[in-house]
Every structure is written in structure tokens, then in C-alpha cells.
Scaffold this motif. Structure first.
Motif, PDB file in Angstrom:
ATOM      1  N   CYS A  31      19.264 -21.195  -9.047  1.00  0.00           N
ATOM      2  CA  CYS A  31      18.966 -19.815  -8.587  1.00  0.00           C
ATOM      3  C   CYS A  31      18.657 -19.631  -7.047  1.00  0.00           C
ATOM      4  O   CYS A  31      17.838 -20.660  -6.890  1.00  0.00           O
ATOM      5  N   ALA A  33      17.330 -17.271  -5.664  1.00  0.00           N
ATOM      6  CA  ALA A  33      16.028 -16.025  -5.442  1.00  0.00           C
ATOM      7  C   ALA A  33      14.696 -16.774  -5.431  1.00  0.00           C
ATOM      8  O   ALA A  33      14.312 -17.743  -6.127  1.00  0.00           O
ATOM      9  N   CYS A  46      25.382 -15.675 -13.170  1.00  0.00           N
ATOM     10  CA  CYS A  46      23.872 -15.243 -13.053  1.00  0.00           C
ATOM     11  C   CYS A  46      22.802 -16.091 -13.620  1.00  0.00           C
ATOM     12  O   CYS A  46      22.959 -16.739 -14.628  1.00  0.00           O
ATOM     13  N   SER A  52      19.387 -12.824 -11.237  1.00  0.00           N
ATOM     14  CA  SER A  52      19.942 -12.915  -9.875  1.00  0.00           C
ATOM     15  C   SER A  52      21.126 -13.438  -9.763  1.00  0.00           C
ATOM     16  O   SER A  52      21.681 -14.408 -10.599  1.00  0.00           O
ATOM     17  N   GLU A  54      22.382 -14.674  -7.011  1.00  0.00           N
ATOM     18  CA  GLU A  54      22.366 -15.695  -5.690  1.00  0.00           C
ATOM     19  C   GLU A  54      22.103 -17.073  -6.414  1.00  0.00           C
ATOM     20  O   GLU A  54      21.469 -17.140  -7.072  1.00  0.00           O
TER      21      GLU A  54
END
Ligand SMILES: [Zn+2]
Length: 147
Positions: A31, A33, A46, A52, A54
Motif C-alpha cells: 500500500c 498510502a 485495493c 487505498s 495507491e
């Protein structure tokens, strides 16, 4: 292809994993984030922790240990029967014990699936990733015993 080993199905989410493997790198999706940063596997769009979308691909040491393994028994697909007895292992990554990858322990990058005596396998045994191009052009991640 009926007598060939199965090849991975590369999808959009997992494509970077295979691209890094082709370069000899074992990377895991993380991740991106800033407040999260958790690793996840298998790759998906996800983050299951913070939701997130990202993500980034984080390098690992390529080291781990055998978390579990099996020695598949017949009936086997013909290509697998030709290489039996072989192993299928679940490896827990040293850098990220919550990440586990399924593969095979072999004696070297081009070695057949039956190249390691099953009697040498132990749960907890240290292993390191080895990158093995297959007939389809995909580079598979397999494992070498550290000792
Ligand atoms: Zn997250």
C-alpha cells in the motif's frame, strides 16, 4: 501444451510481480498510502487494510522459510507425473512473515521439479528465491534450500 507444466496466468494486478521476477527481483505489492504501507499478496487493486488504491512494489531480500509443503501423489498431469516425486511448498518471507508464496524447491534455476530429495525438506527450513524462466517466457519464482 498438454504435456507441459502449467504456466501462470498474468493479470494486470500481478503483471509487475512477473516483470520484477524476470529481472531477478522478488518484489511484493505494498500500500502506498503514507499512514498504511502494509504489504499484500496476492496482488490486487485495493488495500484490504485502509482501502487505498495507491500501491507500489517493494523489494524483498528473497529469503524465507518453508511454512508448509506437500509431495503430490497421483493422479498427476502428465508433465508433473514425469517429474514426480516433487514438492510444492508454501514459503513465508523473512521480510514479511504474513506474506506466503506457493512454489517448488529445486536445486538450481533450470533444474527439474524432482531435483531435490524430498527427505531434505523440513518445515522451517531457510530458503532463498531463484528465478526460473519457463517455456512460455514467464520467469517463475522457485526456491533453493539454504543448507
Ligand atoms: Zn493501506
Amino acid at each position: 501444451m498438454d504435456d507441459a507444466l502449467l504456466t501462470p496466468v498474468v493479470d494486470d494486478d500481478g503483471a509487475p510481480f512477473w516483470e520484477y521476477a524476470a529481472r531477478g527481483e522478488l518484489r511484493v505489492q505494498a500500500c502506498a498510502a503514507p499512514e498504511c504501507g502494509k504489504l499484500r499478496f496476492p496482488p490486487r487493486p485495493c488495500c484490504p487494510h485502509c482501502r487505498s488504491f495507491e500501491s507500489e512494489w517493494r523489494a524483498t531480500s528473497g529469503r524465507g522459510r518453508i511454512w508448509s509443503y506437500v509431495l503430490p501423489h497421483p493422479p498427476l498431469l502428465p508433465a508433473y507425473a514425469a517429474q514426480a516425486p516433487y514438492n510444492a511448498v508454501v514459503v513465508e518471507l523473512a521480510d514479511a512473515p504474513a506474506i506466503r508464496l506457493v512454489g517448488n524447491v529445486v536445486s538450481g534455476p533450470g533444474a527439474p521439479l524432482d531435483s531435490v530429495d524430498p527427505g531434505r525438506l523440513r518445515i522451517g527450513a531457510p530458503v532463498r528465491a531463484v528465478f526460473c524462466p519457463d517455456a512460455s517466457g514467464t520467469t517463475l519464482v522457485r526456491w533453493l534450500l539454504e543448507r
